[in-house]
Design an enzyme around this catalytic site. Structure first.
Site, PDB file in Angstrom:
ATOM      1  N   LYS A 116      13.250  16.755  37.571  1.00 42.05           N
ATOM      2  CA  LYS A 116      12.278  15.699  37.272  1.00 42.05           C
ATOM      3  C   LYS A 116      10.968  16.299  36.767  1.00 42.05           C
ATOM      4  CE  LYS A 116      15.080  13.826  37.319  1.00 42.05           C
ATOM      5  NZ  LYS A 116      15.641  13.051  36.209  1.00 42.05           N
ATOM      6  N   ARG A 129       2.826  16.828  19.325  1.00 40.70           N
ATOM      7  CA  ARG A 129       3.306  16.359  18.020  1.00 40.70           C
ATOM      8  C   ARG A 129       2.541  15.124  17.548  1.00 40.70           C
ATOM      9  NH1 ARG A 129       8.991  14.812  18.882  1.00 40.70           N
ATOM     10  NH2 ARG A 129       9.223  14.786  16.614  1.00 40.70           N
ATOM     11  N   LYS A 131       2.571  12.134  18.813  1.00 42.03           N
ATOM     12  CA  LYS A 131       3.418  10.944  18.878  1.00 42.03           C
ATOM     13  C   LYS A 131       2.953  10.068  20.041  1.00 42.03           C
ATOM     14  CE  LYS A 131       6.478  12.338  15.714  1.00 42.03           C
ATOM     15  NZ  LYS A 131       6.826  11.594  14.486  1.00 42.03           N
ATOM     16  N   HIS A 139       7.510   4.849  29.687  1.00 42.27           N
ATOM     17  CA  HIS A 139       7.808   6.284  29.664  1.00 42.27           C
ATOM     18  C   HIS A 139       7.066   7.013  30.787  1.00 42.27           C
ATOM     19  CE1 HIS A 139       8.488  10.295  27.864  1.00 42.27           C
ATOM     20  NE2 HIS A 139       7.249  10.542  28.275  1.00 42.27           N
ATOM     21  N   HIS A 142       8.043   5.772  34.436  1.00 43.61           N
ATOM     22  CA  HIS A 142       9.378   6.254  34.799  1.00 43.61           C
ATOM     23  C   HIS A 142       9.326   7.706  35.257  1.00 43.61           C
ATOM     24  CE1 HIS A 142      13.563   7.708  33.690  1.00 43.61           C
ATOM     25  NE2 HIS A 142      13.773   6.816  34.622  1.00 43.61           N
ATOM     26  N   THR A 201      19.900   2.518  26.224  1.00 39.41           N
ATOM     27  CA  THR A 201      19.172   1.605  27.109  1.00 39.41           C
ATOM     28  C   THR A 201      20.148   0.758  27.914  1.00 39.41           C
ATOM     29  OG1 THR A 201      17.400   1.487  25.461  1.00 39.41           O
ATOM     30  CG2 THR A 201      17.384  -0.177  27.205  1.00 39.41           C
ATOM     31  N   GLN A 204      21.460   2.804  30.740  1.00 40.37           N
ATOM     32  CA  GLN A 204      20.457   2.907  31.803  1.00 40.37           C
ATOM     33  C   GLN A 204      20.398   1.628  32.632  1.00 40.37           C
ATOM     34  OE1 GLN A 204      17.311   4.146  29.055  1.00 40.37           O
ATOM     35  NE2 GLN A 204      17.037   6.021  30.229  1.00 40.37           N
TER      36      GLN A 204
END
Length: 266
Positions: A116, A129, A131, A139, A142, A201, A204
């Site tokens: 993790k 980068r 982004k 994100h 989680h 997705t 998940q």
């Protein structure tokens, strides 16, 4: 409530073997707070006037390492649960401290927990980068909650048991997820068009559905009192993740299609 939290934080871990990063609430919280500051504030600010880094080679290696790591972890988990661990899936309890395979259970559980922290690197790649749009609430939430939940479980309940079952499902998902990331890294221009992207997705969501179902099953049986707290946690957080990931799926794959249909029908 405050008294319960104080008792929870001062509780002596049930397993005397404390592996790195499993013995201090303060250390784990400091790492997570630092992570949040770096990826949401400091990192983007430092990169603001800089060109994005080309990390294609690093990311490919990272994805390969994650695939191999999770494949080995999956094999070890299945071997233990179905083999010498002889887990009772109606009431999955930790192996006794004197069990001959206890160290195997400890290190396999810890390997998932350590992974993790490895997952956090993905966010730093986004920062370097530039982004930043990919550093979404889903994100970050989680990643943070998975680190904390793993730590909390290992500290409060030891290595293995019901949590071990839940993480085994997640390992399977991670193998497929990093395989997708690796394939898309070979040719970033086709990433958005990979036919199986949206199914990640869905997979998940299925995972969270299984955890929710199994946790609910344990709570309804009422015979496995040792797992009541973890089953409740599994029910709560799997429900939260189902809502968040379902919202992401609808926004990413359902609504855009409706807009296209509306445009073409005009």
């Amino acid at each position: 409530m405050i008294g319960y939290l104080q008792e929870l934080l001062s509780r002596t871990p049930p397993d005397p073997v404390r592996l790195p990063l499993t013995n201090s609430h303060g250390t784990v919280l400091a790492i997570l707070i630092s992570y949040l500051l770096l990826v949401k504030v400091v990192g983007p600010k430092l990169m603001e006037s800089r060109k994005p880094f080309d990390l294609r080679g690093v990311i490919k290696v990272y994805n390969i390492v994650q695939i191999i790591y999770n494949v080995i972890l999956c094999a070890c988990s299945a071997f233990l649960m179905l083999g010498p661990g002889n887990y009772n899936f109606n009431c999955i309890e930790n192996l006794p401290l004197d069990h001959e395979w206890k160290n195997f259970e400890r290190w396999t559980s810890y390997a998932y927990y350590f992974n993790k922290y490895m997952d956090l690197l993905e966010t730093f790649f986004f920062v370097l980068r530039k982004k930043n749009q990919q550093i979404s609430f889903l994100h970050v939430f989680h990643h943070v909650i998975m680190v904390f939940l793993c730590y909390w479980y290992l500290f409060q309940y030891g290595y293995g048991g019901h949590g071990f079952f839940m993480i085994s499902l997640n390992v399977v998902v991670h193998i497929m997820m990093y395989a997708y990331y690796y394939q898309s890294s070979l040719n970033p221009s086709v990433r958005a068009n990979l036919w199986w992207k949206k199914y990640m997705t869905i997979i998940q969501l299925v995972q969270f559905g299984i955890v929710l179902s199994h946790s609910t099953y344990i709570l309804r049986r009422g015979e496995c009192t040792a797992l009541t707290t973890t089953a409740r946690a599994g029910t709560i957080f799997s429900t939260i993740f189902i809502i968040l990931f379902l919202n992401f799926y609808i926004r990413a794959y359902v609504l855009p299609k409706k807009k296209v249909v509306q445009k073409t029908s005009k």
